[in-house]
Design a protein around this motif. Structure first.
Motif, PDB file in Angstrom:
ATOM      1  N   GLY A  92      -2.536  -1.712  -4.342  1.00  0.00           N
ATOM      2  CA  GLY A  92      -2.410  -1.045  -3.060  1.00  0.00           C
ATOM      3  C   GLY A  92      -3.362  -1.507  -1.990  1.00  0.00           C
ATOM      4  O   GLY A  92      -3.216  -1.128  -0.831  1.00  0.00           O
ATOM      5  N   THR A  93      -4.340  -2.324  -2.343  1.00  0.00           N
ATOM      6  CA  THR A  93      -5.307  -2.793  -1.343  1.00  0.00           C
ATOM      7  C   THR A  93      -5.537  -4.290  -1.478  1.00  0.00           C
ATOM      8  O   THR A  93      -5.287  -4.886  -2.540  1.00  0.00           O
ATOM      9  N   ARG A  94      -6.032  -4.866  -0.396  1.00  0.00           N
ATOM     10  CA  ARG A  94      -6.377  -6.285  -0.414  1.00  0.00           C
ATOM     11  C   ARG A  94      -7.461  -6.560  -1.455  1.00  0.00           C
ATOM     12  O   ARG A  94      -7.379  -7.543  -2.201  1.00  0.00           O
TER      13      ARG A  94
ATOM     14  N   LEU B  63       9.686   1.031  -5.447  1.00  0.00           N
ATOM     15  CA  LEU B  63      11.033   0.515  -5.226  1.00  0.00           C
ATOM     16  C   LEU B  63      11.101  -0.990  -5.448  1.00  0.00           C
ATOM     17  O   LEU B  63      11.991  -1.501  -6.134  1.00  0.00           O
ATOM     18  N   LEU B  64      10.145  -1.720  -4.877  1.00  0.00           N
ATOM     19  CA  LEU B  64      10.119  -3.168  -5.049  1.00  0.00           C
ATOM     20  C   LEU B  64       9.930  -3.539  -6.514  1.00  0.00           C
ATOM     21  O   LEU B  64      10.567  -4.476  -7.023  1.00  0.00           O
ATOM     22  N   SER B  65       9.062  -2.806  -7.203  1.00  0.00           N
ATOM     23  CA  SER B  65       8.826  -3.069  -8.626  1.00  0.00           C
ATOM     24  C   SER B  65      10.101  -2.847  -9.424  1.00  0.00           C
ATOM     25  O   SER B  65      10.405  -3.609 -10.355  1.00  0.00           O
TER      26      SER B  65
ATOM     27  N   TRP C  29       2.253  -7.724   4.761  1.00  0.00           N
ATOM     28  CA  TRP C  29       1.429  -8.328   5.803  1.00  0.00           C
ATOM     29  C   TRP C  29       0.324  -7.399   6.280  1.00  0.00           C
ATOM     30  O   TRP C  29      -0.737  -7.840   6.693  1.00  0.00           O
ATOM     31  N   MET C  30       0.569  -6.083   6.217  1.00  0.00           N
ATOM     32  CA  MET C  30      -0.432  -5.119   6.657  1.00  0.00           C
ATOM     33  C   MET C  30      -0.899  -4.275   5.469  1.00  0.00           C
ATOM     34  O   MET C  30      -0.114  -3.538   4.876  1.00  0.00           O
ATOM     35  N   LEU C  31      -2.173  -4.393   5.138  1.00  0.00           N
ATOM     36  CA  LEU C  31      -2.765  -3.640   4.050  1.00  0.00           C
ATOM     37  C   LEU C  31      -3.888  -2.761   4.612  1.00  0.00           C
ATOM     38  O   LEU C  31      -4.424  -3.070   5.686  1.00  0.00           O
TER      39      LEU C  31
ATOM     40  N   ASP D 233       0.797  -1.222   0.000  1.00  0.00           N
ATOM     41  CA  ASP D 233       0.000   0.000   0.000  1.00  0.00           C
ATOM     42  C   ASP D 233       0.833   1.278   0.000  1.00  0.00           C
ATOM     43  O   ASP D 233       0.316   2.344  -0.306  1.00  0.00           O
ATOM     44  N   ASP D 234       2.120   1.201   0.330  1.00  0.00           N
ATOM     45  CA  ASP D 234       2.998   2.371   0.320  1.00  0.00           C
ATOM     46  C   ASP D 234       3.488   2.604  -1.115  1.00  0.00           C
ATOM     47  O   ASP D 234       4.235   1.773  -1.649  1.00  0.00           O
ATOM     48  N   PRO D 235       3.093   3.719  -1.747  1.00  0.00           N
ATOM     49  CA  PRO D 235       3.472   3.954  -3.152  1.00  0.00           C
ATOM     50  C   PRO D 235       4.983   3.942  -3.380  1.00  0.00           C
ATOM     51  O   PRO D 235       5.453   3.437  -4.406  1.00  0.00           O
ATOM     52  N   GLU D 236       5.745   4.495  -2.430  1.00  0.00           N
ATOM     53  CA  GLU D 236       7.197   4.527  -2.598  1.00  0.00           C
ATOM     54  C   GLU D 236       7.783   3.119  -2.516  1.00  0.00           C
ATOM     55  O   GLU D 236       8.663   2.759  -3.301  1.00  0.00           O
TER      56      GLU D 236
END
Length: 229
Positions: free
Chosen positions: A31-33, A15-17, A52-54, A8-11
């Motif tokens: 960004g959401t479940r 980065l992961l992408s 783990w947290m969305l 859910d964190d755009p940054e």
């Protein structure tokens, strides 16, 4: 690999992408479940990377839905800010194959993704290629002359079975049981309807090298065509 990413964190998502695409993977981020689960119902991924947290749920929700609806073959890597034993155990018991503690280190993340990817390759289902047709069973995609064909799940399943059994006489009852299941409440007219759709979508009149031939009173035979219609 084609990777589905829930973050859910755009940054962090960007980065992961970036790390994954630099490692020659393709990535679709959500960004959401709710958005992620909706995508899982439509698109086929080789691996899932799940925070783990969305904002509208947890990674456990995603894991439960995935394992219930897509089975246990799809590798899932969980990202968590917590490295306590209880959180890790809960994630693994919920269906995660591995986990990475945030903030993720790029080399560790890519190594764990690669390790899970090797498992995908060992268990990968074959890609069927017959003339103008290419069927990727693992990703559940069918292409005709290099272009993907939009299909329902049952249309795809029926296509795979036909291409795996060329030349065989397949009765309507046999196809109904194989594709819809022994306890299905639908009748054999459903088979005829799907066969008709496949003829149109895939050009199975002989013009693409293959044809579906009706056998009166029995069913169908899927066979190679020697002429273009």
């Amino acid at each position: 690999m084609h990777i589905g990413l829930a973050e859910d964190d755009p940054e962090q998502l960007a980065l992961l992408s970036l790390w994954l695409t630099d490692a020659q993977h393709t990535v679709q981020g959500y960004g959401t479940r709710a958005d992620f689960i909706a995508a899982l119902g439509k698109e086929r991924f080789d691996l899932l990377l799940v925070d783990w947290m969305l904002p509208d749920g947890t990674g456990a929700d995603v894991l439960q839905w995935t394992r219930t609806n897509l089975g246990w073959e799809l590798p899932i890597l969980v990202l968590t800010v917590r490295d306590d034993e209880q959180t890790v155990v809960i994630a693994l018991q919920a269906g995660a194959d591995d986990y990475v503690v945030k903030p993720a280190k790029p080399l560790e993340l890519l190594a764990r993704v690669a390790a899970l990817g090797r498992r995908v390759q060992r268990g990968a289902l074959p890609v069927l290629r017959l003339g103008a047709f290419e069927i990727d069973i693992q990703r559940q995609r069918l292409a005709l002359d290099g272009e993907p064909v939009a299909m329902t799940q049952k249309e795809f399943d029926l296509s795979v079975y036909l291409f795996q059994n060329p030349g065989k006489l397949l009765s309507r009852d046999h196809l109904l049981n194989k594709i819809w299941g022994l306890n299905t409440e639908v009748d054999t007219r459903t088979v005829d309807t799907h066969i008709s759709r496949l003829r149109k979508k895939l050009g199975l009149d002989g013009s693409k090298g293959w044809k579906l031939v009706p056998v009166y009173g029995v069913g169908y035979r899927f066979e190679r065509s020697t002429e273009s219609l």
